[in-house]
Design a protein around this motif. Structure first.
Motif, mmCIF file in Angstrom:
data_model
loop_
_atom_site.group_PDB
_atom_site.id
_atom_site.type_symbol
_atom_site.label_atom_id
_atom_site.label_comp_id
_atom_site.label_asym_id
_atom_site.label_seq_id
_atom_site.Cartn_x
_atom_site.Cartn_y
_atom_site.Cartn_z
ATOM 1 N N GLY A 349 0.818 -1.205 0.000
ATOM 2 C CA GLY A 349 0.064 0.009 -0.047
ATOM 3 C C GLY A 349 0.786 1.249 0.009
ATOM 4 O O GLY A 349 0.847 2.117 0.792
ATOM 5 N N ALA A 350 1.828 1.495 -0.987
ATOM 6 C CA ALA A 350 2.764 2.403 -1.050
ATOM 7 C C ALA A 350 1.995 3.890 -1.398
ATOM 8 O O ALA A 350 2.643 4.934 -1.234
ATOM 9 N N ASP A 351 0.872 3.732 -1.935
ATOM 10 C CA ASP A 351 0.157 5.141 -2.619
ATOM 11 C C ASP A 351 -0.479 5.902 -1.274
ATOM 12 O O ASP A 351 -1.875 5.952 -1.257
ATOM 13 N N ILE A 352 0.652 6.239 -0.341
ATOM 14 C CA ILE A 352 -0.124 7.266 0.571
ATOM 15 C C ILE A 352 0.798 8.468 1.007
ATOM 16 O O ILE A 352 0.625 9.034 1.940
ATOM 17 N N VAL A 353 1.389 8.867 -0.317
ATOM 18 C CA VAL A 353 2.181 10.014 -0.169
ATOM 19 C C VAL A 353 1.381 11.291 -0.625
ATOM 20 O O VAL A 353 0.856 11.002 -1.853
ATOM 21 N N SER A 354 1.325 12.374 -0.085
ATOM 22 C CA SER A 354 0.733 13.527 -0.560
ATOM 23 C C SER A 354 1.740 14.827 -0.329
ATOM 24 O O SER A 354 2.575 14.614 0.564
ATOM 25 N N VAL A 355 1.677 15.770 -1.232
ATOM 26 C CA VAL A 355 2.244 17.029 -0.951
ATOM 27 C C VAL A 355 1.356 17.999 -0.384
ATOM 28 O O VAL A 355 0.055 17.989 -0.446
ATOM 29 N N THR A 356 1.692 18.622 0.687
ATOM 30 C CA THR A 356 0.988 19.792 1.344
ATOM 31 C C THR A 356 0.428 20.503 0.314
ATOM 32 O O THR A 356 1.217 21.189 -0.484
ATOM 33 N N ARG A 357 -0.655 21.112 0.700
ATOM 34 C CA ARG A 357 -1.327 22.068 0.199
ATOM 35 C C ARG A 357 -1.096 23.270 0.216
ATOM 36 O O ARG A 357 -1.591 24.492 -0.436
ATOM 37 N N PHE A 358 -0.184 23.766 1.374
ATOM 38 C CA PHE A 358 0.393 24.940 1.691
ATOM 39 C C PHE A 358 1.177 25.702 0.774
ATOM 40 O O PHE A 358 1.194 27.033 0.708
ATOM 41 N N GLY A 359 2.026 25.085 0.128
ATOM 42 C CA GLY A 359 3.067 25.536 -0.886
ATOM 43 C C GLY A 359 3.806 26.459 -0.226
ATOM 44 O O GLY A 359 4.420 26.286 0.836
ATOM 45 N N ALA A 360 4.066 27.643 -0.931
ATOM 46 C CA ALA A 360 4.958 28.672 -0.559
ATOM 47 C C ALA A 360 4.486 29.504 0.569
ATOM 48 O O ALA A 360 5.276 30.140 1.332
ATOM 49 N N THR A 361 3.473 29.338 1.051
ATOM 50 C CA THR A 361 2.820 29.803 2.195
ATOM 51 C C THR A 361 3.061 29.141 3.402
ATOM 52 O O THR A 361 2.625 29.444 4.778
ATOM 53 N N LEU A 362 3.820 27.948 3.451
ATOM 54 C CA LEU A 362 3.903 27.010 4.604
ATOM 55 C C LEU A 362 4.369 27.677 5.658
ATOM 56 O O LEU A 362 3.916 27.476 6.823
#
Length: 402
Positions: A349-362
């Motif tokens: 079940g390796a498909d559990i990685v996401s990129v934060t939605r905050f981007g440059a405002t992080l």
């Protein structure tokens, strides 16, 4: 039983806020269902939180033609209060203001000045005071201060080797210079908190947050709470991922020394790709089709992917969230990172990685969120600490906000 009442009251207020923040807008009956509190308790807490200005009714959301007594939805009032946040980085200081829903209202960046910790914090305080004067119609709850290094959040003390700061009473210095209560936290913990409150956090039981820019770090949360070991968070700076980059510790192949912005930029200068050690120039060269620049960034993405795979296997979380400009500012290299991650992880079940939605405002959002987290955990205590009035005149309530 009397001494326990303030604690129970605060817990109930936090439970009502949590339900509305995650599921709102909600009617009073729905709040009771989500919190398992009695209707009288819900009504009392809602009344208090409305009086404080944290919640308000939205009668315009009552369905047209609803049968029976209208159940007026309640939601966060995002028009009155705001949390200020300051992120101190090695090269850049970011400060901003966010509303109760975690929306960044405004932010600014300045280069990190040189000098003593006292001088730097005084400089930051002056910038923040001027910044907040533009938002005079907002009631500022306080300042969330987020930074790297070794943070003693309870005592407000900071050790930051890269800045040459040791046992600096950062929270107290900024509080005295701005007049606002200050909450100090490690920057990776603050970023993970932002994800817990306004990102993936409400949807999973365990989350691993991975950050990479000039430094690297991870934070683990279980059941909505960050794990904090003795002395604060852990470190993955010296996670061995292979390679020939020498680390200040004397070893080669340490994660942070391999993937840091400065490492990639300095290597690009040595290879004749760019004239100055600036990661932005390396990215520009890569986007212009310079092969060596493309390779340097691909190599870094691959190293990051290996690290994420190793850490995912070690902690086995429900979700891994990636943040930091080393990832978000080179989205075109994300496939390289994910390929290396998939080749490294051994769990199903390796498909559990996401990129934060905050981007440059992080950075700015995370610093603000550190304070919002305290508000949601104990709204009555933070409002009292901030010396914010619990009542307001009608003109202030209706005044437009920026």
């Amino acid at each position: 039983m009397r001494p326990a009442r303030p604690g129970v009251r605060a817990t109930n207020a936090a439970a009502v806020l949590a339900a509305i923040r995650r599921e709102g807008p909600l009617s009073r009956a729905a709040i009771g269902e989500h919190t398992a509190l009695s209707m009288p308790t819900v009504s009392r807490q809602v009344a208090v939180l409305i009086e404080l200005g944290l919640l308000r009714e939205f009668p315009e959301l009552v369905p047209v033609g609803a049968i029976g007594r209208p159940r007026v939805p309640i939601h966060l009032d995002d028009t009155r209060y705001a949390a200020c946040g300051v992120h101190i980085g090695v090269s850049t200081i970011t400060y901003g203001l966010a509303d109760l829903r975690g929306t960044l209202l405004d932010s600014e960046e300045i280069p990190t000045p040189s000098g003593s910790a006292e001088d730097v914090l005084a400089h930051i305080a002056g910038k923040v005071r001027a910044f907040l004067r533009r938002w005079s119609r907002r009631r500022v709850l306080g300042i969330g201060l987020a930074t790297g290094g070794l943070v003693d959040a309870e005592r407000g003390l900071l050790d930051h080797d890269r800045l040459g700061w040791h046992r600096v009473p950062a929270a107290d210095l900024l509080r005295r210079a701005t007049g606002h209560p200050v909450h100090l936290d490690g920057h990776v913990a603050a970023m993970a908190n932002a994800e817990l409150l306004f990102g993936w956090g409400p949807r999973v039981s365990s989350l691993l947050y991975f950050y990479a820019r000039e430094v690297v770090g991870v934070a683990l949360s279980v059941d909505g709470k960050l794990h904090r070991g003795p002395g604060g968070g852990g470190s993955v700076a010296h996670l061995p991922i292979g390679g020939d980059t020498r680390c200040p510790c004397g070893a080669t192949g340490c994660l942070e020394a391999t993937v840091a912005d400065r490492t990639v930029a300095e290597r690009a200068v040595r290879d004749g790709v760019v004239a100055e050690p600036d990661i932005r120039l390396v990215r520009q060269a890569a986007r212009a089709g310079e092969p060596r620049a493309e390779q340097l960034l691909a190599d870094r993405a691959t190293a990051l992917g290996r690290a994420v795979g190793l850490l995912r296997d070690a902690f086995n979380p429900d979700r891994v969230v990636l943040g930091g400009q080393a990832i978000t500012d080179q989205a075109e290299r994300l496939p390289d990172l994910l390929r290396a991650y998939s080749a490294t992880t051994t769990l199903p079940g390796a498909d559990i990685v996401s990129v934060t939605r905050f981007g440059a405002t992080l950075q700015a959002t995370a610093a603000c969120t550190g304070l919002l987290n305290r508000l949601f955990d104990n709204p009555l205590d933070l409002l009292e600490t901030a010396k914010v009035s619990t009542t307001d005149d009608k003109h202030a309530r209706k005044a437009p906000t920026r």
